[in-house]
Scaffold this active site. Structure first.
Site, mmCIF file in Angstrom:
data_model
loop_
_atom_site.group_PDB
_atom_site.id
_atom_site.type_symbol
_atom_site.label_atom_id
_atom_site.label_comp_id
_atom_site.label_asym_id
_atom_site.label_seq_id
_atom_site.Cartn_x
_atom_site.Cartn_y
_atom_site.Cartn_z
ATOM 1 N N SER A 332 0.835 -1.204 0.000
ATOM 2 C CA SER A 332 0.000 0.000 0.000
ATOM 3 C C SER A 332 0.868 1.251 0.000
ATOM 4 O O SER A 332 2.082 1.192 0.156
ATOM 5 C CB SER A 332 -0.918 0.014 1.224
ATOM 6 O OG SER A 332 -0.210 0.412 2.384
ATOM 7 N N GLY A 333 0.180 2.394 -0.138
ATOM 8 C CA GLY A 333 0.849 3.687 -0.083
ATOM 9 C C GLY A 333 0.845 4.309 1.290
ATOM 10 O O GLY A 333 1.097 5.507 1.419
ATOM 11 N N ASP A 334 0.558 3.509 2.316
ATOM 12 C CA ASP A 334 0.576 4.012 3.696
ATOM 13 C C ASP A 334 0.830 2.818 4.618
ATOM 14 O O ASP A 334 1.278 1.761 4.165
ATOM 15 C CB ASP A 334 -0.735 4.722 4.029
ATOM 16 C CG ASP A 334 -0.537 5.876 5.008
ATOM 17 O OD1 ASP A 334 -0.136 5.600 6.158
ATOM 18 O OD2 ASP A 334 -0.774 7.035 4.635
ATOM 19 N N ASP A 335 0.541 2.959 5.922
ATOM 20 C CA ASP A 335 0.827 1.885 6.869
ATOM 21 C C ASP A 335 0.134 0.585 6.455
ATOM 22 O O ASP A 335 -1.028 0.596 6.032
ATOM 23 C CB ASP A 335 0.337 2.276 8.267
ATOM 24 C CG ASP A 335 1.070 3.479 8.838
ATOM 25 O OD1 ASP A 335 2.272 3.638 8.532
ATOM 26 O OD2 ASP A 335 0.453 4.249 9.585
#
Length: 526
Positions: A332-335
């Site tokens: 993903s583009g985050d946590d």
């Protein structure tokens, strides 16, 4: 390759003439060997078992000692089973099935106290806007089934020359008979493109956030949503739910987003939830968001989004208790996973903590964020969290605790064990100073309290920076224990950076910061 038998005679010669180089080499070998014994690399979920592979834990019985899902109880058998086709659904990828899904759920609600209901989604591409689930219900995606999130409807008004944005919106509302809350305006050259979220309505902000997370006011509802539910199962034969989030990401990138983006799946105020054996793709915002929930199991999931897709967290338990997250693969583009509990004064007022959470056997990558995050929205409190057996690579951080002034709240009794990292920029990080607040009403005197962070059996290869443990001035960051932590590949000049923290370490390489250098004499590391 099989290992050769050790030459004990040679080893004894080294012991008679000890050297720092040998001791470092020996310690590294022991650390790697212990990690290989205790860590399993998690691969994306496979629908068909590999010959000779161990049996998956039985979520129905919870009999496998390696699973935290046993508290969910037996997998329910629904008395009333129907297909989306029975409600006029067409799986061609072009026909809207929003009405079909909404009609199906309204119809199946009548069976919630009569043996429950199951809605089957067969093979096909089922385009739909948001729909709300019901209690005592199973959403089952068959092999080859793909649910597609609808795109915002785009309407162009050419030859429209009005100078003020408010006047443009008012004229469009009059022409098309839509509500003001249903209009988004995006300027494109000489004429206007209006984005009308008829498929993703605006709902009230969460009370523990006080507003939309990205924008003031309300927020777009999630693609699949539920509130005040009991006994909900979302599962299948590795079917797919694709939020088709690129349109939403472009609104964010272009700064033309008017309301906070919706999640792919959000369940609120709900109890006894199982989400398993599916692939979730391209969420507009956070992917799976259980908030104010209890008894939640999320397992055997594959969650994917482009690595530059903004804020596409994998799984975010929020002000929830008794949560089991296991055996998932996430890009993903985050946590990958972030535990939350409300934002500043709104979270403090609601005081709804996240607690009794287990996260295990998660693997994946996120180049901008962390494998496991605690916070930064933690104002309602977070305690009793266990994170173990994770594998994270090519990521900005491995383990990250995020707080700030104004958050208040507390983080306590967090156990993080047996984490393998490869090419993770900062393996362990405590961060502050994001200056991220809902409005001007945040309390400058509300500082977080952090106590009892136990981090052990960490192996990181080829990190570029040493750990950064930045507490908040005037706040309590105590009882931080690091044990059996090995960070290899750091430059010789890389040093730990610590501020406003205290604790202890045992068997940590390279040497930690002075605030933690008591060599395990503190009770927290014994």
């Amino acid at each position: 390759m099989e290992s050769e038998k050790p030459n004990f005679g040679a080893i004894m010669v080294y012991f008679s003439k000890p050297s720092w180089a040998f001791l470092v080499l020996l310690f590294t070998a022991i650390a790697i060997l212990s990690l290989q014994i205790s860590t399993k690399t998690i691969l994306p979920f496979q629908l068909f078992p590999v010959s000779g592979a161990p049996k998956q834990p039985d979520i129905a019985s919870g009999s496998d000692h390696g699973s935290c899902a046993g508290f969910f109880g037996e997998l329910p058998r629904r008395k009333h089973v129907m297909s989306i086709k029975d409600f006029g659904g067409v799986g061609d990828g072009e026909t809207s099935n929003t009405d079909a899904f909404r009609k199906a759920l309204v119809y199946m609600q009548r069976f919630s106290e009569k043996g429950g209901a199951q809605l089957n989604v067969p093979e096909g591409r089922w385009l739909t806007g948001s729909f709300n689930l019901t209690s005592n219900f199973t959403l089952f995606l068959e092999l080859g089934a793909i649910i597609l999130g609808s795109q915002l409807k785009i309407r162009e008004e050419k030859n429209l020359v009005i100078s003020e944005k408010e006047e443009e919106e008012e004229l469009y509302i009059k022409r098309n008979k839509v509500g003001a809350a249903d209009v988004q305006l995006q300027l494109k050259g000489p004429h206007q493109t209006y984005l009308v979220p008829e498929e993703w309505p605006i709902v009230e902000p969460l009370p523990s956030y006080g507003r939309g997370r990205e924008r003031l006011g309300g927020r777009h509802i999630s693609l699949i949503h539920g509130d005040g539910l009991t006994d909900v199962v979302i599962t299948g034969q590795n079917g797919t739910i694709d939020g088709q989030g690129r349109m939403w990401w472009e609104l964010w990138w272009n700064r033309t987003l008017k309301h906070t983006r919706g999640h792919l799946l959000e369940l609120m105020n709900s109890h006894n939830i199982l989400i398993s054996n599916l692939t979730f793709l391209n969420s507009p915002f956070w992917t799976i968001h259980p908030v104010y929930c209890s008894n939640v199991v999320i397992k055997d999931m594959t969650i994917l989004a482009p690595l530059n897709a903004p804020n596409t967290d994998g799984i975010d338990p929020d002000s929830s208790t008794n949560v089991c997250i296991e055996d998932c693969y996430i890009e993903s583009g985050d946590d990958l996973v972030a535990v939350k509990s409300g934002w500043d004064q709104y979270g403090i007022t609601m005081a709804r903590p996240s607690s009794n959470i287990i996260v295990r056997r998660i693997s994946g990558t996120t180049p901008t964020c962390s494998g496991i995050g605690i916070g930064s929205e933690m104002s309602g409190g977070i305690f009793n969290v266990t994170i173990e057996d994770m594998h994270v690579w090519n990521s900005a951080a491995g383990v990250r605790i995020k707080t700030d002034k104004g958050r208040g709240g507390y983080i306590a009794n967090i156990t993080i064990n047996n984490i393998k990292m490869e090419r993770v920029k900062i393996p362990i990080r405590f961060s502050r100073g994001s200056n991220d607040h809902p409005d001007d009403g945040w309390d400058r005197k509300a500082i977080p309290k952090i106590e009892g962070i136990f981090i052990s059996n960490i192996f990181s290869l080829n990190s570029t920076k040493a750990p950064v443990l930045a507490g908040v001035q005037g706040a309590s960051f105590e009882g931080i224990c690091l044990k059996n932590v090995t960070l290899l590949g750091l430059a010789s000049t890389a040093t730990w950076h610590c501020e406003f923290v205290s604790g202890c370490t045992s068997a940590v390489f390279p040497l930690p910061c002075p605030q933690l250098q008591n060599n395990g004499s503190s009770p927290c590391c014994l």
